[in-house]
Design a protein around this motif. Structure first.
Motif, PDB file in Angstrom:
ATOM      1  N   ILE A  89     -15.000   6.416  33.950  1.00  0.00           N
ATOM      2  CA  ILE A  89     -13.599   6.017  34.141  1.00  0.00           C
ATOM      3  C   ILE A  89     -12.726   6.601  33.039  1.00  0.00           C
ATOM      4  O   ILE A  89     -11.659   7.164  33.295  1.00  0.00           O
ATOM      5  CB  ILE A  89     -13.480   4.478  34.178  1.00  0.00           C
ATOM      6  CG1 ILE A  89     -14.090   3.933  35.472  1.00  0.00           C
ATOM      7  CG2 ILE A  89     -12.030   4.034  34.051  1.00  0.00           C
ATOM      8  CD1 ILE A  89     -14.273   2.431  35.489  1.00  0.00           C
ATOM      9  N   GLY A  90     -13.179   6.483  31.798  1.00  0.00           N
ATOM     10  CA  GLY A  90     -12.402   7.031  30.692  1.00  0.00           C
ATOM     11  C   GLY A  90     -12.257   8.536  30.774  1.00  0.00           C
ATOM     12  O   GLY A  90     -11.181   9.099  30.525  1.00  0.00           O
ATOM     13  N   ASN A  91     -13.338   9.226  31.156  1.00  0.00           N
ATOM     14  CA  ASN A  91     -13.299  10.682  31.239  1.00  0.00           C
ATOM     15  C   ASN A  91     -12.473  11.156  32.415  1.00  0.00           C
ATOM     16  O   ASN A  91     -11.706  12.115  32.304  1.00  0.00           O
ATOM     17  CB  ASN A  91     -14.718  11.226  31.349  1.00  0.00           C
ATOM     18  CG  ASN A  91     -14.758  12.741  31.416  1.00  0.00           C
ATOM     19  OD1 ASN A  91     -14.819  13.300  32.509  1.00  0.00           O
ATOM     20  ND2 ASN A  91     -14.736  13.404  30.273  1.00  0.00           N
ATOM     21  N   ARG A  92     -12.586  10.517  33.582  1.00  0.00           N
ATOM     22  CA  ARG A  92     -11.886  10.972  34.789  1.00  0.00           C
ATOM     23  C   ARG A  92     -10.403  10.646  34.778  1.00  0.00           C
ATOM     24  O   ARG A  92      -9.612  11.338  35.429  1.00  0.00           O
ATOM     25  CB  ARG A  92     -12.516  10.331  36.032  1.00  0.00           C
ATOM     26  CG  ARG A  92     -13.944  10.752  36.329  1.00  0.00           C
ATOM     27  CD  ARG A  92     -14.077  12.199  36.709  1.00  0.00           C
ATOM     28  NE  ARG A  92     -14.364  13.059  35.579  1.00  0.00           N
ATOM     29  CZ  ARG A  92     -14.489  14.374  35.661  1.00  0.00           C
ATOM     30  NH1 ARG A  92     -14.326  14.989  36.805  1.00  0.00           N
ATOM     31  NH2 ARG A  92     -14.749  15.076  34.580  1.00  0.00           N
ATOM     32  N   PHE A  93      -9.992   9.597  34.033  1.00  0.00           N
ATOM     33  CA  PHE A  93      -8.597   9.173  34.047  1.00  0.00           C
ATOM     34  C   PHE A  93      -7.903   9.390  32.705  1.00  0.00           C
ATOM     35  O   PHE A  93      -6.913   8.722  32.404  1.00  0.00           O
ATOM     36  CB  PHE A  93      -8.491   7.702  34.472  1.00  0.00           C
ATOM     37  CG  PHE A  93      -8.918   7.441  35.888  1.00  0.00           C
ATOM     38  CD1 PHE A  93      -8.165   7.903  36.953  1.00  0.00           C
ATOM     39  CD2 PHE A  93     -10.096   6.758  36.156  1.00  0.00           C
ATOM     40  CE1 PHE A  93      -8.564   7.677  38.259  1.00  0.00           C
ATOM     41  CE2 PHE A  93     -10.508   6.519  37.463  1.00  0.00           C
ATOM     42  CZ  PHE A  93      -9.734   6.989  38.520  1.00  0.00           C
ATOM     43  N   ASN A  94      -8.424  10.304  31.910  1.00  0.00           N
ATOM     44  CA  ASN A  94      -7.785  10.663  30.647  1.00  0.00           C
ATOM     45  C   ASN A  94      -7.599   9.453  29.734  1.00  0.00           C
ATOM     46  O   ASN A  94      -6.525   9.214  29.187  1.00  0.00           O
ATOM     47  CB  ASN A  94      -6.428  11.343  30.897  1.00  0.00           C
ATOM     48  CG  ASN A  94      -5.862  11.975  29.634  1.00  0.00           C
ATOM     49  OD1 ASN A  94      -6.601  12.464  28.788  1.00  0.00           O
ATOM     50  ND2 ASN A  94      -4.538  11.972  29.510  1.00  0.00           N
ATOM     51  N   ASN A 129      -0.594  -1.305  33.307  1.00  0.00           N
ATOM     52  CA  ASN A 129      -1.648  -1.690  34.238  1.00  0.00           C
ATOM     53  C   ASN A 129      -1.477  -1.030  35.610  1.00  0.00           C
ATOM     54  O   ASN A 129      -2.138  -1.420  36.579  1.00  0.00           O
ATOM     55  CB  ASN A 129      -1.675  -3.210  34.401  1.00  0.00           C
ATOM     56  CG  ASN A 129      -2.133  -3.909  33.136  1.00  0.00           C
ATOM     57  OD1 ASN A 129      -3.014  -3.420  32.428  1.00  0.00           O
ATOM     58  ND2 ASN A 129      -1.533  -5.058  32.836  1.00  0.00           N
ATOM     59  N   THR A 130      -0.585  -0.055  35.684  1.00  0.00           N
ATOM     60  CA  THR A 130      -0.366   0.648  36.941  1.00  0.00           C
ATOM     61  C   THR A 130      -1.645   1.361  37.378  1.00  0.00           C
ATOM     62  O   THR A 130      -2.308   2.022  36.576  1.00  0.00           O
ATOM     63  CB  THR A 130       0.755   1.693  36.777  1.00  0.00           C
ATOM     64  OG1 THR A 130       1.938   1.043  36.317  1.00  0.00           O
ATOM     65  CG2 THR A 130       1.031   2.393  38.099  1.00  0.00           C
ATOM     66  N   LEU A 131      -1.990   1.225  38.650  1.00  0.00           N
ATOM     67  CA  LEU A 131      -3.179   1.899  39.156  1.00  0.00           C
ATOM     68  C   LEU A 131      -2.945   3.402  39.203  1.00  0.00           C
ATOM     69  O   LEU A 131      -1.910   3.857  39.687  1.00  0.00           O
ATOM     70  CB  LEU A 131      -3.527   1.385  40.558  1.00  0.00           C
ATOM     71  CG  LEU A 131      -4.040  -0.050  40.654  1.00  0.00           C
ATOM     72  CD1 LEU A 131      -4.255  -0.432  42.119  1.00  0.00           C
ATOM     73  CD2 LEU A 131      -5.332  -0.214  39.869  1.00  0.00           C
ATOM     74  N   PRO A 132      -3.886   4.204  38.733  1.00  0.00           N
ATOM     75  CA  PRO A 132      -3.706   5.658  38.763  1.00  0.00           C
ATOM     76  C   PRO A 132      -3.817   6.197  40.180  1.00  0.00           C
ATOM     77  O   PRO A 132      -4.535   5.640  41.014  1.00  0.00           O
ATOM     78  CB  PRO A 132      -4.859   6.169  37.892  1.00  0.00           C
ATOM     79  CG  PRO A 132      -5.915   5.121  38.017  1.00  0.00           C
ATOM     80  CD  PRO A 132      -5.186   3.806  38.142  1.00  0.00           C
ATOM     81  N   ASN A 133      -3.080   7.261  40.459  1.00  0.00           N
ATOM     82  CA  ASN A 133      -3.306   8.000  41.702  1.00  0.00           C
ATOM     83  C   ASN A 133      -3.738   9.436  41.410  1.00  0.00           C
ATOM     84  O   ASN A 133      -3.853  10.253  42.321  1.00  0.00           O
ATOM     85  CB  ASN A 133      -2.068   7.984  42.601  1.00  0.00           C
ATOM     86  CG  ASN A 133      -0.876   8.713  41.984  1.00  0.00           C
ATOM     87  OD1 ASN A 133      -0.960   9.290  40.898  1.00  0.00           O
ATOM     88  ND2 ASN A 133       0.249   8.692  42.673  1.00  0.00           N
ATOM     89  N   MET A 134      -3.987   9.717  40.118  1.00  0.00           N
ATOM     90  CA  MET A 134      -4.510  11.011  39.707  1.00  0.00           C
ATOM     91  C   MET A 134      -5.852  10.827  39.012  1.00  0.00           C
ATOM     92  O   MET A 134      -6.130   9.768  38.446  1.00  0.00           O
ATOM     93  CB  MET A 134      -3.546  11.714  38.732  1.00  0.00           C
ATOM     94  CG  MET A 134      -2.203  12.087  39.308  1.00  0.00           C
ATOM     95  SD  MET A 134      -1.162  12.871  38.051  1.00  0.00           S
ATOM     96  CE  MET A 134      -2.070  14.382  37.763  1.00  0.00           C
ATOM     97  N   CYS A 135      -6.669  11.875  39.061  1.00  0.00           N
ATOM     98  CA  CYS A 135      -7.918  11.892  38.312  1.00  0.00           C
ATOM     99  C   CYS A 135      -8.267  13.347  38.030  1.00  0.00           C
ATOM    100  O   CYS A 135      -7.722  14.267  38.652  1.00  0.00           O
ATOM    101  CB  CYS A 135      -9.048  11.218  39.077  1.00  0.00           C
ATOM    102  SG  CYS A 135      -9.565  12.087  40.580  1.00  0.00           S
ATOM    103  N   PHE A 136      -9.146  13.560  37.068  1.00  0.00           N
ATOM    104  CA  PHE A 136      -9.665  14.903  36.845  1.00  0.00           C
ATOM    105  C   PHE A 136     -10.684  15.221  37.935  1.00  0.00           C
ATOM    106  O   PHE A 136     -11.530  14.397  38.281  1.00  0.00           O
ATOM    107  CB  PHE A 136     -10.348  15.012  35.479  1.00  0.00           C
ATOM    108  CG  PHE A 136      -9.389  15.080  34.325  1.00  0.00           C
ATOM    109  CD1 PHE A 136      -8.473  16.108  34.222  1.00  0.00           C
ATOM    110  CD2 PHE A 136      -9.421  14.119  33.335  1.00  0.00           C
ATOM    111  CE1 PHE A 136      -7.588  16.171  33.155  1.00  0.00           C
ATOM    112  CE2 PHE A 136      -8.553  14.173  32.258  1.00  0.00           C
ATOM    113  CZ  PHE A 136      -7.633  15.197  32.174  1.00  0.00           C
TER     114      PHE A 136
END
Length: 490
Positions: free
Chosen positions: A62-67, A305-312
């Protein structure tokens, strides 16, 4: 590959609890490469209900994929101290690459190099040449960068403003375009820079690296496009884009020549590239296509706390969760793709009869690092594409009929001409949220569109073992999106 997958299935089958336990749901999300589901499931689960290895590994991914390196770095530290026996060789190597990447993002290049070196020394006898080279290049990169302080950003005002222009590239009939940053300087020299969100590293040609006095360092990377090329890192002591100054900026010195005379006519359009690595350090960028400027606040937003809509994605590309024809799809956001973008081979295979009957057949040639590839494709009119909260109808989206190369294949690649159909696009790289702002109502296209009955194959990422294996290679040989910017239709 089947043997590697089986090793993870054994872990899954040993999980305790009833059907669809948190462990099973987490394992499924990992196996499918669904990082958004993994983030949601992990945050909802009582932590004592998750198998210890999966709990720690979830935080790593989670930390790696979402910066979120502040999340992943302590998780990787715990993973390496307490759970290496559960990893296996492939996951150990991939976790090393991810751990080193996140350390590097926070400026801990010396520690990233030392970590990579220790893992290489411990596993060298078990590694093939590809994995050995990947780790050796990581070590060379981080050791070389440890003598500098990469990406020290200074603002001259409360808002950073980077003007840009839209530049035609390739044959006029195709209408291909790129973003070139204006008022830009490298070591005091006025330069023409291509802004490419699909590029994971900054790049510069050898001749311009020498002309603008970049400092070569003993760090190397292998970049894959149509072929593969090895590039050396170099440092630009001072880069100025608009009213923002950035010191110690790493570039990869790269030969952009394809060997194709027609393609090489356009090489000068992208001899200097700034990519997503710089974007991560600017943290919050709004690309304003009306006023032709990129706005960057000098004080970045605090993570919410906004849900991400981007990922690596694979190769650390910036991917966004969107939809095509109301069907969910993961998209690579790529301003270096000079066209509208493309859908992958799997989409064509699932809808072959309809596409062949209703779309325009075409043959395109794409220039990439190492050569030019020609492929059969179809152009589909009025394809509704949604991302960042709004929808546009794209009249020139390409559907590929075959893989052009391993490094140039995407389920969905969104190019600059599609991105320009919005007034503004904001990249909040703290929350990892992309927001689009639609054209004003006076200019909006309300033409009716009858949705055909397309079939969308369920998006399936590789298994966690396969995915991490891809990252282990991809981070070193696929750091950029080699499909662009060197891809005008020729």
């Amino acid at each position: 590959m089947k043997k590697l997958l089986f090793s993870f299935i054994v872990v899954i089958s040993s999980l305790a609890g009833s059907a669809q336990s948190y462990d099973e749901r987490i394992a499924t999300a990992m196996n499918e490469g669904d990082w958004f589901a993994l983030d949601t499931i992990y945050n909802a689960a009582p932590k004592d209900s998750i198998m210890p290895f999966l709990e720690v590994f979830s935080r790593c991914l989670i930390g790696n994929r979402f910066n979120r390196p502040d999340v992943s770095i302590p998780a990787f530290d715990q993973l390496f101290k307490e759970h290496t026996a559960s990893l296996g060789l492939s996951n150990l190597l991939s976790s090393t690459i991810m751990y080193a990447t996140d350390l590097g993002r926070l400026g801990y290049n010396e520690q990233a190099g030392a970590l990579s070196k220790s893992i290489l020394e411990a596993t060298r006898q078990h590694l093939d040449s590809t994995r050995t080279v990947s780790l050796e290049q990581c070590i060379s990169k981080y050791d070389a960068l440890s003598a500098y302080r990469p990406y020290d950003v200074t603002f001259s005002d409360t808002l950073g403003r980077i003007p840009f222009k839209i530049v035609p590239v390739g044959e006029e009939k195709r209408g291909s375009v790129l973003m070139h940053l204006e008022n830009s300087f490298i070591n005091g020299n006025n330069v023409d820079i291509t802004f490419d969100t699909g590029a994971g590293v900054n790049m510069i040609s050898d001749s311009l690296a020498r002309k603008y006095n970049l400092i070569p360092i003993d760090g190397y990377v292998t970049v894959a496009g149509v072929g593969q090329r090895k590039g050396q890192f170099a440092i630009a002591k001072d880069v100025r884009i608009g009213n923002i100054a950035v010191s110690d900026v790493p570039f990869v010195i790269m030969d952009f020549k394809t060997g194709n005379a027609k393609a090489d006519q356009f090489v000068d359009c992208f001899s200097i590239i700034l990519g997503s690595e710089l974007m991560l350090h600017l943290k919050d960028l709004t690309v304003d296509f009306i006023n032709r400027e990129i706005i960057v606040p000098s004080v970045a937003p605090v993570r919410s706390n906004t849900l991400p809509n981007m990922c690596f994605g694979e190769g650390m590309t910036l991917n966004v969760a969107g939809s095509v024809l109301n069907n969910p799809m993961i998209m690579n956001i790529d301003t270096g793709d000079s066209a509208y973008g493309s859908l992958g081979e799997s989409f064509f295979n699932a809808n072959k009869d309809f596409i062949m009957s209703n779309a325009e057949v075409d043959t395109i040639r794409r220039g990439g690092l190492g050569g030019v590839v020609e492929s059969l494709c179809y152009r589909v009119d009025n394809m509704p594409v949604a991302m960042g909260g709004h929808t546009v109808n794209i009249s020139g989206l390409v559907v590929n009929t075959e893989k052009t190369s391993a490094a140039m294949d995407f389920d969905c690649n969104i190019g600059l001409k599609t991105i320009m159909m919005f007034d503004k696009v904001r990249f909040n790289l703290v929350d990892f949220v992309l927001t689009t702002y639609p054209k004003s109502l006076a200019n909006y296209n309300f033409s009716p569109y009858k949705v055909p009955s397309f079939t969308f194959p369920k998006y399936k990422g590789p298994s966690v073992v396969q995915a991490l294996g891809i990252i282990a290679v991809g981070v070193t040989r696929g750091l950029i999106n080699p499909n662009a910017p060197a891809n005008p239709d020729l």
